[in-house]
Each structure stands twice: as structure tokens, then as C-alpha cells.
Motif scaffolding. Structure first.
Motif, mmCIF file in Angstrom:
data_model
loop_
_atom_site.group_PDB
_atom_site.id
_atom_site.type_symbol
_atom_site.label_atom_id
_atom_site.label_comp_id
_atom_site.label_asym_id
_atom_site.label_seq_id
_atom_site.Cartn_x
_atom_site.Cartn_y
_atom_site.Cartn_z
ATOM 1 N N GLY A 1 29.608 37.315 18.647
ATOM 2 C CA GLY A 1 30.898 36.705 18.348
ATOM 3 C C GLY A 1 31.863 37.054 19.459
ATOM 4 O O GLY A 1 31.476 37.164 20.627
ATOM 5 N N GLY B 1 38.118 39.335 5.980
ATOM 6 C CA GLY B 1 36.719 39.727 6.195
ATOM 7 C C GLY B 1 36.588 40.714 7.349
ATOM 8 O O GLY B 1 35.840 41.689 7.282
ATOM 9 N N SER C 1 28.421 40.698 14.117
ATOM 10 C CA SER C 1 28.952 42.029 13.833
ATOM 11 C C SER C 1 29.524 42.673 15.096
ATOM 12 O O SER C 1 29.191 42.288 16.211
ATOM 13 N N ALA C 2 30.387 43.666 14.887
ATOM 14 C CA ALA C 2 30.922 44.413 16.029
ATOM 15 C C ALA C 2 30.867 45.908 15.742
ATOM 16 O O ALA C 2 31.441 46.701 16.481
ATOM 17 N N SER D 1 29.251 43.686 7.606
ATOM 18 C CA SER D 1 27.923 43.845 8.174
ATOM 19 C C SER D 1 27.302 45.206 7.817
ATOM 20 O O SER D 1 26.093 45.301 7.568
ATOM 21 N N VAL E 1 21.922 31.910 -2.591
ATOM 22 C CA VAL E 1 21.265 33.203 -2.485
ATOM 23 C C VAL E 1 22.277 34.350 -2.413
ATOM 24 O O VAL E 1 23.278 34.257 -1.711
ATOM 25 N N ASP E 2 21.970 35.393 -3.196
ATOM 26 C CA ASP E 2 22.730 36.632 -3.067
ATOM 27 C C ASP E 2 21.876 37.554 -2.206
ATOM 28 O O ASP E 2 20.687 37.721 -2.496
ATOM 29 N N GLY F 1 32.146 31.597 3.962
ATOM 30 C CA GLY F 1 33.186 32.543 4.384
ATOM 31 C C GLY F 1 34.079 31.931 5.458
ATOM 32 O O GLY F 1 33.819 30.831 5.969
HETATM 33 N N1 NAP Z 1 32.627 39.559 16.192
HETATM 34 C C1 NAP Z 1 33.482 38.619 15.913
HETATM 35 O O1 NAP Z 1 33.956 37.945 16.781
HETATM 36 C C2 NAP Z 1 33.872 38.337 14.479
HETATM 37 C C3 NAP Z 1 34.886 37.430 14.191
HETATM 38 C C4 NAP Z 1 35.206 37.181 12.865
HETATM 39 C C5 NAP Z 1 34.519 37.846 11.862
HETATM 40 N N2 NAP Z 1 33.575 38.740 12.188
HETATM 41 C C6 NAP Z 1 32.815 39.446 11.149
HETATM 42 O O2 NAP Z 1 32.187 38.476 10.335
HETATM 43 C C7 NAP Z 1 32.076 38.948 9.013
HETATM 44 C C8 NAP Z 1 32.624 37.892 8.050
HETATM 45 O O3 NAP Z 1 34.017 37.766 8.236
HETATM 46 P P1 NAP Z 1 34.820 36.646 7.459
HETATM 47 O O4 NAP Z 1 36.239 36.780 7.859
HETATM 48 O O5 NAP Z 1 34.153 35.334 7.643
HETATM 49 O O6 NAP Z 1 34.650 37.179 5.934
HETATM 50 P P2 NAP Z 1 34.630 36.381 4.558
HETATM 51 O O7 NAP Z 1 35.467 35.155 4.630
HETATM 52 O O8 NAP Z 1 34.959 37.374 3.494
HETATM 53 O O9 NAP Z 1 33.123 35.921 4.418
HETATM 54 C C9 NAP Z 1 32.116 36.763 3.997
HETATM 55 C C10 NAP Z 1 30.936 35.907 3.583
HETATM 56 O O10 NAP Z 1 29.909 36.776 3.120
HETATM 57 C C11 NAP Z 1 29.453 36.271 1.870
HETATM 58 N N3 NAP Z 1 28.898 37.329 1.044
HETATM 59 C C12 NAP Z 1 29.463 38.511 0.705
HETATM 60 N N4 NAP Z 1 28.643 39.214 -0.089
HETATM 61 C C13 NAP Z 1 27.521 38.457 -0.245
HETATM 62 C C14 NAP Z 1 26.299 38.627 -0.961
HETATM 63 N N5 NAP Z 1 26.062 39.731 -1.674
HETATM 64 N N6 NAP Z 1 25.376 37.650 -0.878
HETATM 65 C C15 NAP Z 1 25.585 36.524 -0.163
HETATM 66 N N7 NAP Z 1 26.724 36.300 0.529
HETATM 67 C C16 NAP Z 1 27.678 37.248 0.473
HETATM 68 C C17 NAP Z 1 30.691 35.687 1.231
HETATM 69 O O11 NAP Z 1 30.348 34.828 0.179
HETATM 70 P P3 NAP Z 1 31.467 34.215 -0.790
HETATM 71 O O12 NAP Z 1 32.066 33.073 -0.037
HETATM 72 O O13 NAP Z 1 30.698 33.805 -1.978
HETATM 73 O O14 NAP Z 1 32.461 35.308 -1.043
HETATM 74 C C18 NAP Z 1 31.277 34.954 2.434
HETATM 75 O O15 NAP Z 1 30.629 33.736 2.632
HETATM 76 C C19 NAP Z 1 32.830 40.273 8.959
HETATM 77 O O16 NAP Z 1 31.880 41.315 8.990
HETATM 78 C C20 NAP Z 1 33.677 40.253 10.206
HETATM 79 O O17 NAP Z 1 33.927 41.537 10.725
HETATM 80 C C21 NAP Z 1 33.214 38.998 13.462
#
Ligand code: NAP
Length: 365
Positions: A165, A223, A136-137, A114, A89-90, A15
Motif C-alpha cells: 500500500g 481502520g 499492512s504496515a 492486520s 466469509v468470516d 471496508g
Molecule cells: N498501507 C497502506 O497504505 C494502508 C492504507 C489504508 C489502510 N491500510 C490498512 O488496511 C486495513 C484496513 O483499513 P480500512 O480503513 O479499510 O478498515 P475498515 O474499513 O475497518 O475495513 C476492515 C475490513 O476488514 C473486514 N473484517 C474485519 N474483521 C473481519 C473478519 N473477522 N472476517 C472477515 N472480514 C473482516 C471488515 O468487514 P466489515 O465491512 O464487515 O466490517 C472490513 O471489510 C488496516 O489494517 C489499515 O491499517 C493500509
């Protein structure tokens, strides 16, 4: 149980955030880590990129490397990818998930949203006795996980650490730093210091061009947006309450804070177990759509002194006649009533294990 081979596995490594976490890890020395995700192709591409010279040298994770003795300055070019284990892994597949979490001492969860996926990952980590960290937030979801898994995590001696994060590491580490500094400052006088209050002001500094939504000016990845939409959707259950056939929302008065002070006092002085107290109010549904947006608008506009002056001068105009300098008539005051209904939940006997579900409910009005 056998000791896992790896220190860290990054789940959701493919991701937007996961890739950045892997970039940082690839600069670390002496750590044994692996990557996990649901797409074989994306994992393969990530591994190829890891091996690819230029992509990683400027990751910028550790700009001031002298402050991070565990990280080296060397480019990651030619990283031996054969040493990076990959787990396909899923997270909906319980067995595969459990197998993955048991490979490492720490699981870094970058899967999103999350609210949808983290519960099963936390569960698998507790089962395999793997420490868990995520980014997560979503506070209500975090509190739900805390209530549900705190005891199991304690029993398994596993740390479950959400929100590592942007939320909430800068604020929490600032607080820790201050706390430490406070003690250090007084150590020379042989006084042990205690930090009492901290006010934290957060300022986001966007470049001016970010205010114009041209293509290429995006600020936040999808995301995070998707997670936010799920938070808003969950507000239906968390912010609004359905009780007695009506819709209720948090009461904006000071009662909750005042009661919390009293509960803290009683806990400190009489060792009484603090009670969690929430207050809600309601009004006819149609008025929700008028009053709540207006309240937010006034809240912002009151920043301007002239607007708050107008509110004070023309109360009838700005409240559609509900407030006036003259006040309500005697007849109106007699007609208005209010009620407080309290529903208390607890245990019918003296318990020591508070994770046992409550078995008694009392209601008073
Ligand atoms: N607190 C903070 O500072 C902060 C900052 C940034 C992001 N975040 C949080 O981090 C999370 C991810 O954000 P992002 O922008 O990185 O999103 P993203 O690019 O959509 O990444 C999501 C990841 O989850 C994987 N995934 C989704 N469904 C899955 C499943 N069933 N099994 C296994 N893997 C699965 C996706 O796999 P694929 O690649 O195969 O789709 C991808 O690797 C979000 O919840 C976001 O709110 C928090």
C-alpha cells in the motif's frame, strides 16, 4: 489440484480500503475477480453500487489511462454484476476461509487490523497454494509472519507479499525505477551499472484546513487508526523487553550498526553466516517516564540552534545536574560500573536448514 476460476479475490472488500480496491478492479479489462467479506448485507450493497451507474465512473484510480494499457477508459456503468462472484466469509472460520482462498490465483487482503487477522489468511493461502498480497504496515508483525511462514510458502511455491500500500510501494517502486535507470544509462557504454545507495525523503502535503480538526476535516480512516493502536499495544512486547525482572528498551548507541557492518564484511569475505544482534538497555522505571519524554523533547528542540547552544552552555540545568562542564569526581568514576550481558542462541550442530528451531543458548557477561 484444479486451477482456480478467478485471478483475484478481494477479501475485506466492504471496508474503506477494500471498496477502493474493488473500484480499481472494476475498471480492469480481462481480469476475472471476485469479492469476499463477512457481512452479507454489505457485500450485497457493494454489488448494487457496482451496478449503479454514477458511483464508479469517477473512481480516479487510473487518471492517466494511457500509461495503463490494461485498463480501459469506458465507464463501468452497468457492470455485469452476475459475473462478480461473492464469497461470504468470516476469517475466523478456517474452512470457509480456505474455500475462499482456493477460488483465486491471488488473494488481496484488505481485512484489518492486520496484526489480528492476517496470520490465518496467510496460512489459508499457503494451504490452498494461492498468492497473497496485503496492505499492512505493521513491520514487527510482518517480520513475525516472515519467520513463521517463509519456509512453508517456499515449499508451496506461493508468494506472500505484505505491505503493498502506501507502505511500501512508492518507496520500493522508486528504488526499482532508479535501479533500472542506472543500468539503462550505462548500457550504451557497455558498462553494467549497480546502484549503491539511495536516500529517500518522504513529504506529506496536507491542505492547510487539515490542521484544524473541525468535523469533516478527517485525514485518516478508523481502520488505519485501529491498526496503529494495535501496533502501539504490541510495542509492549516488541519495543520493550522483560529480562531478568527488568524492563529493557533498544540501546541508542552505534554498536548495532557497527556490528552489522562487521557481520556483512565477514559474510562477504569469509562466507560466515551473519548473526542478528540486538542491544538493549535499562534504567529504573520512574526515570523512564522523565528521561524518555525529555529526550524526545530535546531532540525536537535541538532543531533550533539557540536551544542546542543553551544545552551546551548550561548542561547542569538541562540535565538536572547529571552532566556538567567539570565532569564527575574521581570518587564517582570509581563507583560507576557497567556490564554487558550477552545471550546467544543457536544450533548445537552444523545445520543447513535454518528454519529448524535453535537448540543451544550461551550466556556471557
Ligand atoms: N498501507 C497502506 O497504505 C494502508 C492504507 C489504508 C489502510 N491500510 C490498512 O488496511 C486495513 C484496513 O483499513 P480500512 O480503513 O479499510 O478498515 P475498515 O474499513 O475497518 O475495513 C476492515 C475490513 O476488514 C473486514 N473484517 C474485519 N474483521 C473481519 C473478519 N473477522 N472476517 C472477515 N472480514 C473482516 C471488515 O468487514 P466489515 O465491512 O464487515 O466490517 C472490513 O471489510 C488496516 O489494517 C489499515 O491499517 C493500509
Amino acid at each position: 489440484m484444479e486451477r482456480p476460476e478467478l485471478d483475484i479475490v478481494v477479501l475485506g472488500a466492504t471496508g474503506f480500503t477494500g471498496v477502493k480496491v474493488v473500484k480499481c478492479l472494476s475498471e480492469a479489462v480481462g481480469l476475472r475477480w471476485g469479492i469476499a467479506g463477512r457481512s452479507k448485507d454489505k457485500l450485497g450493497k457493494l454489488i448494487m453500487d457496482l451496478h449503479n451507474t454514477g458511483n464508479w465512473v469517477n473512481s480516479g484510480c487510473f487518471k492517466n489511462k494511457s500509461r495503463y494499457p490494461h485498463y480501459i477508459n469506458a465507464p463501468i456503468a452497468g457492470l455485469d454484476v452476475s459475473k462478480v462472484p461473492v464469497f461470504n466469509v468470516d476469517v475466523n472460520n478456517k474452512d470457509a476461509l480456505r474455500k475462499t482462498t482456493s477460488q483465486a490465483k491471488i488473494l488481496m487482503n484488505c481485512v484489518g487490523p492486520s496484526t489480528i487477522f492476517s496470520e490465518q489468511i496467510v496460512e489459508a493461502c499457503i494451504e490452498s497454494k494461492t498468492h497473497y498480497v496485503d496492505i499492512s504496515a505493521e513491520i514487527n508483525h510482518i517480520l513475525d509472519l516472515y519467520r513463521k511462514y517463509q519456509r512453508a510458502a517456499e515449499d508451496a511455491n506461493v508468494l506472500i507479499i505484505p505491505s503493498c500500500g502506501f507502505a511500501s510501494v512508492p518507496a520500493a517502486s522508486g528504488l526499482l525505477y532508479l535501479d533500472g535507470q542506472f543500468e539503462v544509462g550505462l548500457r550504451s557504454l557497455n558498462i553494467s551499472g549497480t546502484l549503491n545507495t539511495v536516500e529517500c525523503y518522504v513529504e506529506l502535503d496536507f491542505p492547510k484546513r487539515a490542521y484544524f480538526p473541525w468535523p469533516g476535516n478527517c485525514l485518516v480512516h478508523y481502520g488505519t487508526w485501529e491498526s496503529l493502536v494495535y501496533v502501539l499495544r504490541n510495542m509492549k512486547e516488541k519495543f520493550f523487553h522483560r529480562n531478568n525482572g527488568k524492563l529493557w528498551y533498544p540501546y541508542p548507541g552505534p554498536d548495532e550498526d557497527v556490528i552489522e557492518f562487521s557481520e556483512r564484511y565477514l559474510h562477504k569475505n569469509q562466507n560466515k553466516r551473519p548473526v542478528s544482534f540486538k542491544l538493549y538497555t535499562t534504567m529504573p522505571l520512574l526515570i523512564h517516564f522523565i528521561i524518555i519524554p525529555l529526550m524526545f523533547m530535546y531532540y525536537y528542540l535541538c532543531y533550533f540552534k539557540c536551544f542546542s547552544k543553551l544545552l551546551r552552555k548550561y548542561p547542569r540545568f538541562f540535565t538536572a545536574g547529571y552532566m556538567s562542564h567539570k565532569g564527575p569526581s574521581e570518587k564517582m568514576m570509581q563507583a560507576v560500573t557497567y556490564s554487558f550481558t550477552l545471550i546467544g542462541k543457536g544450533w548445537s550442530s552444523n545445520v543447513e536448514d535454518f528454519s529448524v528451531p535453535t537448540n543451544k543458548t550461551l550466556k556471557c557477561k
